[in-house]
Scaffold this motif. Structure first.
Motif, PDB file in Angstrom:
ATOM      1  N   PHE A  64       0.827  -1.208   0.000  1.00  0.00           N
ATOM      2  CA  PHE A  64       0.000   0.000   0.000  1.00  0.00           C
ATOM      3  C   PHE A  64       0.865   1.264   0.000  1.00  0.00           C
ATOM      4  O   PHE A  64       0.638   2.199  -0.772  1.00  0.00           O
ATOM      5  CB  PHE A  64      -0.913   0.016   1.225  1.00  0.00           C
ATOM      6  N   ALA A  67       2.655   1.803  -3.359  1.00  0.00           N
ATOM      7  CA  ALA A  67       1.758   2.271  -4.419  1.00  0.00           C
ATOM      8  C   ALA A  67       1.363   3.730  -4.225  1.00  0.00           C
ATOM      9  O   ALA A  67       1.283   4.507  -5.180  1.00  0.00           O
ATOM     10  CB  ALA A  67       0.509   1.389  -4.465  1.00  0.00           C
ATOM     11  N   VAL A 217      -4.468   7.108  -4.885  1.00  0.00           N
ATOM     12  CA  VAL A 217      -3.934   5.779  -5.194  1.00  0.00           C
ATOM     13  C   VAL A 217      -4.247   4.784  -4.084  1.00  0.00           C
ATOM     14  O   VAL A 217      -4.696   3.656  -4.334  1.00  0.00           O
ATOM     15  CB  VAL A 217      -2.414   5.863  -5.442  1.00  0.00           C
ATOM     16  N   ILE A 221      -6.628   1.382  -4.563  1.00  0.00           N
ATOM     17  CA  ILE A 221      -6.014   0.062  -4.410  1.00  0.00           C
ATOM     18  C   ILE A 221      -6.561  -0.648  -3.178  1.00  0.00           C
ATOM     19  O   ILE A 221      -6.801  -1.870  -3.197  1.00  0.00           O
ATOM     20  CB  ILE A 221      -4.478   0.186  -4.362  1.00  0.00           C
ATOM     21  N   TYR A 222      -6.798   0.104  -2.095  1.00  0.00           N
ATOM     22  CA  TYR A 222      -7.407  -0.508  -0.909  1.00  0.00           C
ATOM     23  C   TYR A 222      -8.779  -1.080  -1.247  1.00  0.00           C
ATOM     24  O   TYR A 222      -9.113  -2.212  -0.868  1.00  0.00           O
ATOM     25  CB  TYR A 222      -7.534   0.532   0.206  1.00  0.00           C
ATOM     26  N   LYS A 225      -8.440  -4.297  -3.283  1.00  0.00           N
ATOM     27  CA  LYS A 225      -8.007  -5.428  -2.470  1.00  0.00           C
ATOM     28  C   LYS A 225      -9.136  -5.935  -1.574  1.00  0.00           C
ATOM     29  O   LYS A 225      -9.299  -7.142  -1.380  1.00  0.00           O
ATOM     30  CB  LYS A 225      -6.777  -5.039  -1.640  1.00  0.00           C
ATOM     31  N   THR A 405       3.479   3.024 -10.887  1.00  0.00           N
ATOM     32  CA  THR A 405       2.123   3.048 -10.351  1.00  0.00           C
ATOM     33  C   THR A 405       1.155   2.319 -11.277  1.00  0.00           C
ATOM     34  O   THR A 405       0.218   1.648 -10.818  1.00  0.00           O
ATOM     35  CB  THR A 405       1.647   4.497 -10.139  1.00  0.00           C
ATOM     36  N   GLU A 408       1.348  -1.209 -10.403  1.00  0.00           N
ATOM     37  CA  GLU A 408       0.646  -1.476  -9.147  1.00  0.00           C
ATOM     38  C   GLU A 408      -0.871  -1.521  -9.365  1.00  0.00           C
ATOM     39  O   GLU A 408      -1.569  -2.389  -8.832  1.00  0.00           O
ATOM     40  CB  GLU A 408       0.990  -0.395  -8.112  1.00  0.00           C
ATOM     41  N   PHE A 409      -1.380  -0.565 -10.145  1.00  0.00           N
ATOM     42  CA  PHE A 409      -2.810  -0.544 -10.431  1.00  0.00           C
ATOM     43  C   PHE A 409      -3.246  -1.807 -11.167  1.00  0.00           C
ATOM     44  O   PHE A 409      -4.288  -2.402 -10.858  1.00  0.00           O
ATOM     45  CB  PHE A 409      -3.171   0.690 -11.268  1.00  0.00           C
ATOM     46  N   ALA A 412      -3.283  -4.793  -8.712  1.00  0.00           N
ATOM     47  CA  ALA A 412      -4.400  -4.708  -7.772  1.00  0.00           C
ATOM     48  C   ALA A 412      -5.736  -4.951  -8.473  1.00  0.00           C
ATOM     49  O   ALA A 412      -6.622  -5.641  -7.944  1.00  0.00           O
ATOM     50  CB  ALA A 412      -4.410  -3.335  -7.092  1.00  0.00           C
TER      51      ALA A 412
END
Length: 507
Positions: A64, A67, A217, A221-222, A225, A405, A408-409, A412
């Protein structure tokens, strides 16, 4: 201070190539630390006795924080110096690794992992932006970026193996202490081998923009998830909505600032935007499926973490070699052709995974996984090179943060969407089973997750336990095949997109 406008035809010196080897070290650790903790979870649980919520934060907070702060750290490096931010991050990463290793409570470990993630966010943008300024020749820079991408792949490949070996002989904190000597080496040789670069005309960092980018971000992402973990619920939907809203204000603010955190005009460059979209889609289809491959090996085939890590280790090796091969491929073929062909090959690998047809077919799974990796391996290096080439040198840090990023996106999003599909198909398949003679509470646990089915089956006696377990495993394989089919379609769609957009917009 070096001039960021040096001619692009200048060849790299021996010092630059040695410096590249130094830059690869933190990249290996960066990706290792994303996976190695999973193996230590049982020992951490026994030692610190965290709640279920605390355990999730121990596992997730590192990713987290990375990201959420990649773009900010990349831009900060452009302003204060990319070597300086790298060395500061390395020092903090080493210190927080020691803090994590000797944590005496779950709260202390969560804080240590958060600080680790914050410092790790300096590593990827600063190393990539330094490469952008150390290698001005196009072919040399492409190869250097291939090495950089390959270092992450090596870290992902050896993480489970190294972690398993360490945990077999030492306590759980030792998985963090392996970071310390590597970061100490970087601090010792970095000042003499790595040049310093920064934007001489940059203004102070806009704190409001930095906070907006982090909130946007992290919220999105949270939410992704949480959807992957517990399905579509109000809280994750609110988090995603908040992230999108804050993100919209963030981009509006960037348009109004004279010296923005992100130069939004870059998104108007066709090659830059197309590369980011390709990154997101590629990681979407790869990251989610590889999570399920690990579950298949451990929960369906009953492998231990180390054995499962050895089965998946070749994927990291293939990605490393594919990243190194990328610059040689684009010399002979157009980038769009390599990207599209790779995605079509990956689609074939996903199609293989739709044919598992049973619960005990590790060889077929391995073949499909290898085909996927062969196809996808060069793509990250090519798209990253496109992003860094399109961005002006003084914005290299911010561009590298945006590129990372997007990865990461994609990861996720893949876990959230494919995870939701897997969960829905699994629960639907389990709901269709009669499972007569098995206690209702055991059936309810089994219908929730495969992990719940394994726990419930272990508590049952007679024939009921094996029956419940076999049914749950078959349902999981069915869901896995559906998710693989979705990924195959996604790979074909991404291949068509790459062929059309890159072919028309960049040659």
């Amino acid at each position: 201070m070096a001039d960021v406008t040096e001619p692009h035809s200048e060849k790299a010196t021996q010092r630059s190539w040695i410096g590249l080897a130094v830059l690869a070290l933190p990249c290996v650790l960066y990706s290792m630390d994303l996976t190695v903790l999973h193996l230590a979870v049982p020992q951490i649980t026994a030692a610190l006795k965290p709640s279920s919520s605390a355990l999730l934060w121990i596992v997730d907070i590192y990713g987290f924080m990375i990201a959420g702060t990649l773009v900010t750290m990349g831009t900060l490096g452009d302003r204060i110096g990319r070597r300086r931010i790298l060395l500061i991050g390395a020092a903090v990463f080493g210190i927080t690794s020691v803090l994590a290793a000797f944590s005496t409570s779950s709260e202390m470990l969560i804080i240590a992992r958060a600080l680790q993630g914050l410092s790790a966010a300096t590593l990827a943008p600063s190393t990539l932006s330094l490469i952008r300024n150390m290698f001005h020749d196009d072919q040399e820079r492409s190869f250097a970026i291939g090495v950089w991408i390959g270092a992450f792949s090596v870290g992902a490949a050896i993480g489970p193996v190294v972690g398993g070996l360490i945990l077999a002989h030492y306590w759980w904190g030792a998985v963090f202490l392996i970071n310390v000597p590597i970061m100490a080496l970087l601090l010792a040789v970095g000042p003499s081998l790595l040049p310093e670069f920064r934007d001489p005309n940059a203004r102070p960092l806009d704190i409001v923009s930095a906070l907006q980018s982090m909130v946007a971000v992290l919220s999105i992402i949270y939410g992704m998830k949480k959807i992957a973990e517990s399905g579509v619920e109000p809280l994750p939907l609110f988090a995603i909505g908040l992230g999108i809203l804050v993100g919209a204000y963030f981009f509006q603010r960037q348009n109004e600032l004279d010296d923005p955190l992100i130069d939004v005009r870059l998104f108007g460059v066709r090659g830059f935007s197309a590369a980011l979209v390709t990154n997101i889609v590629t990681l979407f289809i790869i990251f989610g499926i590889f999570l399920f491959i690990a579950q298949y090996l451990q929960l369906v085939l009953g492998m231990g973490p180390l054995e499962a890590g050895l089965w998946t280790a070749p994927s990291g090796i293939i990605f490393a070699f594919g990243s190194l091969a990328a610059p040689f491929l684009v010399r002979r073929f157009e980038p769009y052709a390599v990207i599209a062909s790779g995605l079509y090959i990956s689609a074939l690998g996903f199609a293989v995974l739709t044919q598992l047809g049973g619960t005990q077919r590790p060889a077929l799974l391995f073949i499909g996984m290898i085909i996927i990796c062969i196809g996808a391996a060069p793509i990250g290096a090519i798209t990253t090179d496109i992003v860094m080439t399109e961005a002006p040198p003084e914005r290299a840090g911010a561009a590298s943060g945006i590129s990372e990023t997007s990865f990461e996106f994609g990861g996720a999003l893949g876990i959230a969407v494919l995870g939701s599909i897997m969960t829905a198909i699994y629960r639907g398949a389990m709901a269709d089973q009669a499972l007569s003679g098995i206690p209702a509470e055991a059936v309810a646990a089994a219908k929730d997750t495969l992990g719940g089915a394994i726990a419930a089956a272990g508590a049952l006696g007679g024939k009921a336990g094996p029956q419940l377990l076999a049914t749950a495993r078959e349902a999981f394989v069915t869901a896995f095949e559906v998710a693989s089919a979705v990924s195959a379609l996604g790979a074909v769609g991404a291949a068509v997109f790459a062929a059309l957009v890159f072919r028309n917009g960049r040659k």
